[in-house]
Design a protein around this motif. Structure first.
Motif, short mmCIF file in Angstrom:
data_model
loop_
_atom_site.label_atom_id
_atom_site.label_comp_id
_atom_site.label_asym_id
_atom_site.label_seq_id
_atom_site.Cartn_x
_atom_site.Cartn_y
_atom_site.Cartn_z
N LEU A 58 0.73 -1.17 0.07
CA LEU A 58 -0.11 0.04 0.10
C LEU A 58 0.74 1.25 -0.18
N GLN A 59 1.80 1.31 0.82
CA GLN A 59 2.88 2.41 0.75
C GLN A 59 3.33 2.69 -0.65
N ALA A 60 3.89 1.59 -1.28
CA ALA A 60 4.36 1.78 -2.53
C ALA A 60 3.63 2.45 -3.55
N CYS A 61 2.06 2.28 -3.30
CA CYS A 61 0.93 2.77 -4.28
C CYS A 61 0.73 4.15 -3.98
N LEU A 62 0.72 4.49 -2.47
CA LEU A 62 0.70 5.70 -2.18
C LEU A 62 1.99 6.86 -2.44
N ASN A 63 2.88 6.06 -2.64
CA ASN A 63 4.28 6.81 -2.82
C ASN A 63 5.00 6.44 -3.81
N PRO A 64 4.89 6.74 -5.17
CA PRO A 64 5.63 6.14 -6.31
C PRO A 64 7.05 5.95 -6.11
N VAL A 65 7.73 4.90 -6.41
CA VAL A 65 8.98 4.38 -6.20
C VAL A 65 9.77 4.60 -7.49
N GLU A 66 11.10 5.10 -7.43
CA GLU A 66 11.79 5.01 -8.58
C GLU A 66 12.80 3.83 -8.41
N TRP A 67 12.08 2.82 -9.38
CA TRP A 67 12.66 1.30 -9.38
C TRP A 67 14.18 1.16 -10.01
N VAL A 68 14.31 2.10 -10.84
CA VAL A 68 15.60 1.81 -11.89
C VAL A 68 16.15 3.21 -11.80
#
Length: 303
Positions: free
Chosen positions: A293-303
């Protein structure tokens, strides 16, 4: 070169290749094909898979449609002209195992014609995005890296721009800007120019479409046999509810189809077979469910 015919041929070939690969991966279920015609012009091939070892429900659809420009189209698409043409592929896969992500992708071309049937406007759009129920960072990095590689071959600025567009599109704005998943890439209304001509955008769409199997299947293969519990399935259905909310409340393609006499079975094919809506459900803080859920609320820079 006939861009229209080449794009139609590419989209149908992509559908065939993806369906064959997904059937092989599932090992049980087979796609059922439904050919349909649109009274206003054109038609499509809806292919649905269900009750498999891997895929609980999914569809890989293509459409080649055309018609007169209507007033709703003028208002919603901001287009002017006499007639139009559109061709694209759209797929959604809802796996059985909660550790395998749901995935969506769509690649399309749109043309508008004047009174003498000359092309007066043309654009390309598309994207692929991942909706996991449990977050495996290596899967997220693999998925995003595959599309960054595809983008970088055309323009080093594409991935960053199209990732941001994806993060800002698949959002349940009514739920505190909660994304339905961890994104991918999304682009729309990319018109040919002197710098990036029609062949450029054709090739870009083709490269992104071709990248789908490489981005998704390794994740499926890694996760499809992991053991799971009723609790995992419960969370999957909660998150599927968010998927439904986005598609019915915010998705431009769904809303446009519903407003313009689109084929309802193809439009709603994207919805999962079972969902769960529970009043004010909140995952336990610090749990794996909360981590997603936290990754959906706060988009992550995966690469």
């Amino acid at each position: 070169m006939n861009i229209k015919e080449n794009w139609i041929n590419y989209i149908h070939n992509l559908q065939d290749r993806i369906c064959a690969a997904l059937e092989a991966e599932d090992g049980k279920a087979r796609f059922q094909e439904d050919l349909w015609q649109r009274a206003e012009g054109g038609g499509g091939k809806t292919r649905v898979i269900a009750d498999g070892h891997v895929f609980e429900k999914g569809g890989v659809n293509t459409s080649v449609v055309f018609g007169e420009v209507t007033e709703p189209m003028r208002q919603q698409l901001k287009i002017d002209g006499r007639s139009w043409f559109a061709c694209g592929l759209s797929l959604v896969l809802h796996p059985v195992n909660p550790f395998v992500p749901t995935v969506h992708c769509n690649y399309r071309m749109f043309e508008v014609y004047g009174g003498n049937e000359d092309v007066i406007d043309r654009w390309f759009g598309g994207g692929t995005d991942l909706t996991p129920y449990y977050l495996f960072e290596e899967d997220a990095k693999h998925f995003h890296q595959t599309y960054k590689t595809a983008c970088d071959a055309f323009d080093p600025g594409f991935y960053g721009s199209f990732k941001k567009e994806c993060d800002n599109y698949f959002v349940n704005w009514h739920r505190n800007k909660e994304r339905r998943g961890i994104g991918g890439i999304f682009y729309d209304h990319q018109r040919p120019s002197a710098e990036k001509d029609v062949q450029f955008w054709f090739n870009f769409g083709k490269t992104c479409g071709d990248a789908f199997l490489a981005a998704y299947l390794p994740i499926v293969q890694k996760r499809k046999q992991l053991p799971y519990t009723a609790q995992h399935k419960h969370w999957q259905e909660i998150r599927r509810g968010r998927y439904v909310e986005f598609n019915l409340v915010h998705d431009r393609g769904t809303l446009f189809g519903l407003k313009t006499n689109g084929r309802i079975e193809s439009i709603l094919m994207s919805l999962p077979p079972t969902v769960r809506f529970e009043y004010n459900y909140q995952p336990t803080p610090g749990s794996e469910e909360d981590r997603l859920l936290q990754a959906c609320l706060n988009p992550v820079e995966w690469v």
